[in-house]
Design a protein around this motif. Structure first.
Motif: not given
Length: 321
Positions: A197-201, A209-213, A216-219
């Motif tokens: 997951l990638l957060k847009d603050s 999103v894709k891994k290694n973005t 981004a963090r694993t959920a």
């Protein structure tokens, strides 16, 4: 010269962390200099900023009076009549059933009617906490949930309670279970799912999103369909990570958005049900038997569950499949 005696709620902290809270007017650079020059001593002896304080320690402070002046901050809790739904309370912790619509901390709009302010007002009214008598400790929340998500929030009334709960959460020894209503019927009916997951603050929105973005963090979480009625399903989720909007994003990504969720769902699907916010509730907590719980050992193996989940009557009134 002034002296400070370390109390129970101050013990266990590093000297520098304690001084930053107790003397917020003292710049960190000066604090380190005064320790180095022995203008700050512990029990009459030279000390280090990394030293751990114990109850009864006496700090001798040979520093200017100006650094003892408190930083002026508005204490909103003093103007609040506490309104709390308390699920459980003991000497160290408080479990509150937060209702949808209440924010847990002050937000960008400066909202003062927050869960933590109600907790402070409640403890102040009971005489269990008084900021004028504490040197560094203030009651704190150990987990947080979104404004329009309801359910259990853990709060620490003491420094020991805060230390233990934070450690147990870090070690994944506090299991958090949620109930939600989703559109459709998840398939398979039970699974463990993991996404990046990638957060847009700026937008306060999260996407898969894709891994290694970068950033981004694993959920990770599990879900289980408890029952389906009409076009809706009642789902139990257990969180293994605590990412922003995690349940809402991960289920929506698979085609099962939460009922009432306009951020990750659609108005078209939500309109027939008339819900104004996501049907999501943190309804159960389980404290593991594992590890050393210190002064909170009585919590080992205990489970706490709310009595009322507001959207359940609505769900059970749906036509059976």
């Amino acid at each position: 010269m002034r002296e400070m005696t370390i109390g129970k709620n101050d013990a266990g902290q590093r000297l520098d962390k304690f001084l930053q809270k107790a003397l917020p007017s003292l710049p960190p650079s000066l604090m380190h200099k005064y320790v180095r020059l022995k203008r700050i001593k512990c029990n009459g002896k030279r000390c280090q900023t990394s030293d751990r304080l114990t109850e009864g320690d006496v700090l001798s402070l040979y520093i200017n009076d100006e650094f003892f002046q408190p930083v002026k901050e508005e204490e909103a809790f003093r103007r609040i009549t506490p309104r709390l739904h308390i699920l459980y309370e003991d000497d160290h912790i408080l479990l509150c059933d937060k209702r949808p619509g209440m924010v847990v901390h002050e937000d960008d709009q400066g909202t003062l009617d927050t869960l933590i302010n109600h907790i402070k007002a409640y403890l102040y009214e009971k005489g269990e906490w008084d900021p004028d008598k504490e040197q560094s400790f203030t009651p704190a929340l150990c987990n947080r949930i979104d404004r329009y998500t309801g359910g259990i929030v853990m709060a620490a009334k003491t420094a020991e309670g805060l230390r233990v709960l934070n450690e147990k959460i870090r070690l994944h020894q506090v299991q958090k279970f949620y109930l939600c209503l989703v559109h459709g019927t998840p398939s398979p009916r039970q699974a463990v799912i993991q996404d990046t997951l990638l957060k847009d603050s700026k937008q306060n929105q999260v996407r898969v999103v894709k891994k290694n973005t970068p950033g981004a963090r694993t959920a990770s979480m599990s879900y289980k369909v408890l029952q389906s009625r009409g076009k809706l399903s009642l789902v139990e989720c257990e969180l293994f990570t605590g990412r922003t909007h995690q349940i809402r994003v991960q289920l929506s990504h698979r085609g099962w958005p939460l009922v009432g969720d306009t951020k990750y769902g659609t108005m078209e699907r939500n309109r027939p049900y008339g819900m104004t916010h996501q049907a999501l509730y943190s309804y159960k907590l389980h404290f593991s038997q594992e590890g050393d719980w210190g002064e909170l050992s009585y919590l080992r193996g205990k489970t706490f569950q709310v009595e009322d989940v507001p959207f359940l009557p609505f769900f059970y009134n749906q036509p059976k499949n």
